[in-house]
Scaffold this motif. Sequence first.
Motif, mmCIF file in Angstrom:
data_model
loop_
_atom_site.group_PDB
_atom_site.id
_atom_site.type_symbol
_atom_site.label_atom_id
_atom_site.label_comp_id
_atom_site.label_asym_id
_atom_site.label_seq_id
_atom_site.Cartn_x
_atom_site.Cartn_y
_atom_site.Cartn_z
ATOM 1 N N ASP A 81 4.287 11.094 -0.279
ATOM 2 C CA ASP A 81 4.957 11.953 0.705
ATOM 3 C C ASP A 81 4.159 13.214 1.016
ATOM 4 O O ASP A 81 4.089 13.649 2.166
ATOM 5 C CB ASP A 81 6.342 12.366 0.186
ATOM 6 N N ASP A 82 3.609 13.846 0.004
ATOM 7 C CA ASP A 82 2.863 15.084 0.202
ATOM 8 C C ASP A 82 1.372 14.850 0.416
ATOM 9 O O ASP A 82 0.746 15.477 1.254
ATOM 10 C CB ASP A 82 3.019 16.004 -1.028
ATOM 11 N N PHE A 83 0.813 13.955 -0.399
ATOM 12 C CA PHE A 83 -0.644 13.816 -0.441
ATOM 13 C C PHE A 83 -1.135 12.615 0.372
ATOM 14 O O PHE A 83 -2.124 11.977 0.010
ATOM 15 C CB PHE A 83 -1.113 13.741 -1.898
ATOM 16 N N HIS A 84 -0.459 12.331 1.475
ATOM 17 C CA HIS A 84 -0.815 11.182 2.328
ATOM 18 C C HIS A 84 -2.236 11.290 2.853
ATOM 19 O O HIS A 84 -2.901 10.288 3.088
ATOM 20 C CB HIS A 84 0.177 11.048 3.485
ATOM 21 N N TYR A 85 -2.717 12.535 3.001
ATOM 22 C CA TYR A 85 -4.059 12.740 3.580
ATOM 23 C C TYR A 85 -5.160 12.350 2.597
ATOM 24 O O TYR A 85 -6.317 12.246 2.980
ATOM 25 C CB TYR A 85 -4.231 14.196 4.046
ATOM 26 N N VAL A 143 1.847 5.205 -0.022
ATOM 27 C CA VAL A 143 1.341 6.476 0.489
ATOM 28 C C VAL A 143 2.269 7.580 -0.013
ATOM 29 O O VAL A 143 3.490 7.486 0.110
ATOM 30 C CB VAL A 143 1.294 6.468 2.041
ATOM 31 N N PRO A 177 9.678 0.279 -2.750
ATOM 32 C CA PRO A 177 8.709 1.392 -2.851
ATOM 33 C C PRO A 177 8.466 1.832 -4.294
ATOM 34 O O PRO A 177 9.178 2.684 -4.809
ATOM 35 C CB PRO A 177 9.362 2.504 -2.037
ATOM 36 N N THR A 222 0.864 -1.172 0.000
ATOM 37 C CA THR A 222 0.000 0.000 0.000
ATOM 38 C C THR A 222 0.902 1.224 0.000
ATOM 39 O O THR A 222 1.636 1.454 0.956
ATOM 40 C CB THR A 222 -0.931 0.010 1.225
ATOM 41 N N HIS A 277 -1.186 24.404 1.143
ATOM 42 C CA HIS A 277 -2.348 23.548 0.940
ATOM 43 C C HIS A 277 -3.479 24.388 0.365
ATOM 44 O O HIS A 277 -3.664 25.524 0.770
ATOM 45 C CB HIS A 277 -2.731 22.877 2.262
ATOM 46 N N GLY A 300 -5.219 9.495 1.211
ATOM 47 C CA GLY A 300 -5.412 8.059 1.393
ATOM 48 C C GLY A 300 -4.281 7.235 0.807
ATOM 49 O O GLY A 300 -3.441 7.739 0.056
ATOM 50 N N GLY A 301 -4.259 5.966 1.175
ATOM 51 C CA GLY A 301 -3.241 5.047 0.664
ATOM 52 C C GLY A 301 -3.642 4.505 -0.700
ATOM 53 O O GLY A 301 -4.791 4.628 -1.119
ATOM 54 N N HIS A 341 -2.791 20.477 -8.245
ATOM 55 C CA HIS A 341 -2.117 21.280 -7.222
ATOM 56 C C HIS A 341 -1.162 22.312 -7.851
ATOM 57 O O HIS A 341 -0.052 22.536 -7.368
ATOM 58 C CB HIS A 341 -1.384 20.393 -6.214
#
Lengths: 302, 311
Positions: free
Chosen positions: B82-86, B80, B124, B78, B192, B88-89, B270
Amino acid sequence: MMSKGEIVLGCLAPHPPHLVYADNPPQNEAYSEGGWETLRWGYARLARKLKNIDYDAIVIFTPHWQTYIGTHFLGLPEFKSKSVDPIFPNLFRFNYDLKVDVDLAEKMREAADEAGIITKMMTNPDFRVDYGTITSCHLLNPDWDKPIVTISSNRNTHYYSPEVMIEQAGALGRACAKAIEESGKRVVLVSSHSLSHRHFVTEAPLPEDMSLEHIYNHSQYVWDMKIIDLMRQGKSREVIDIMPEFTEQTIAETEGGGLIWMMAAMGHPDYSAEIYGYQSVIGTGNLIASWDPNDETREYVL
Amino acid sequence: MAEEMNEPEILFGIYCPPHPHPLLCPEANEGYGKLRSAYDACRKRIEESEADLILIYSTTWPSIVGHQIQALENPVWTHVDDDFHYLGGMPYDFKIDVDFANGYASAAEKRGLHSRTVAYEGFPIDTGSVVALQLLNPDNRIPACIVSSNMYANRAETIVLGKAARDVLAEQGKKAIVVVVASLSNRMFTEHIDEVDDRIHSQKDDDWNRKILEFFAAGRLEDLSQLSRDIHGQIRVSKVVAYKPAWWMAATMGQHNNYAGEVLAYEALHGSGGAVITLTPTDGSFGDKEFDEDDVEFYHGDRDVLDKGML
Ligand SMILES: [Fe+2]
């Protein structure tokens, strides 16, 4: 009232995965015949010093958690997974199980936010902790018996300029120092990176064959020695002043801002750094050093 | 014909962006949804094609020790960001063409490059590769190969790396879809944002992106390859030495401008320029571009392009 928190030691702790590989800890899947003793023995010496220091947490700034949108902090109490180095997967496949001081992380994030820095807590449980954090923390504290906080490196050098990065990393350092003071905790800071950072793009058939290890070129070496000399003399401000030039000339890993962050958090020490070892790893220049604010325990190591 | 000349058979190429929004939050912004639909259209075309292989070059997989090629048959993890971890995985379970990976590494070595395969559980896999493969090939119908982008490699190495891909495609007789995962302009907002407010970071980035898209739409891949250094200087944050994706894509697909290009979507991710584009080799467009050669192997004399113009 709780007593003031403080930074009890600052460490420059490079993270070539080769050093963990060479040590053969049970957590790493790869097997080696050794190598890079100058750095590994230096690390062991610094790890012994740390054992005699009373501290609550390690706060580490890493260039291998690269965030373009602000500075991020690890924000869950535990992370357990396997870290595989994307560049040297043949050497580093490390099973980690670590604890995070989330309270301290949150306090530092808040202080950074108040200082105008863009911040984010990282709370995704599937997130893999970067190999810079794991390598430096393992070598400084192989028992893994202290919680850590990882701070990501914001990529200001590439996005803007080394000068912007220095301003930002310095402000972050001051904010972290303030948060640590208010937390009442005793904290070890770690800046995880090499100095000069030009790699060889081929690897020896046996990576730990020390007959083939040397610095990428003499210019890198001379620059590294210049920086180390300033550190010995306690001229940490001068180190920061020549950092843009140094970073550009040696493609140094200082571009992430770790050392600037740490020096700012420690108020730009004017005492000598303790030097524990310098050696090349696949051509890059690596120094282990620490800054001990306590006049009574500060040592002349090498 | 392709076999006679020992030329590789490349069905078509896809240029697509690395950021995870079209995969993880296509509903957060109309543009993300359009990129997602474009990915879905490509997925369908791949399903309808007779491809044996999806070959990916990802700009979000940097390497140092030579050119690394993924060679674990079934990587599962799974991922994740580095920047957009929020957001989701990204669970994945891929099927890799190990024979092709090994063949690619040796073809690269034969052409003087340093290359190696990586086959480790838990390696990774980068955000761009995960996003592209998840969206383009969700059921692993077609095995894939992923190659890294070496940090220090410049034009010469990157072109030769593309040619090595052609060698092994021809040698193994595999029909391929060539995928490049890269932004156009790559400057993101450094704060953000509310996703609904996303837009290209600057007018300049947008202007350049649109010019690049004109070239893509006209099928002028080799011209884009030649423009790479200008593109790098104008709209790429200097994270690496050069803008390399067009070099690799042209060298892999064929260094000419005879493609049918289609821009399926162009939107902000972004702040960066994200486009989903297809390029299909064609022989219908020979000689209709002002600076093109009709034949790069044999000189047929001056084409007198200007005489045929409006004067
Ligand atoms: Fe590093």
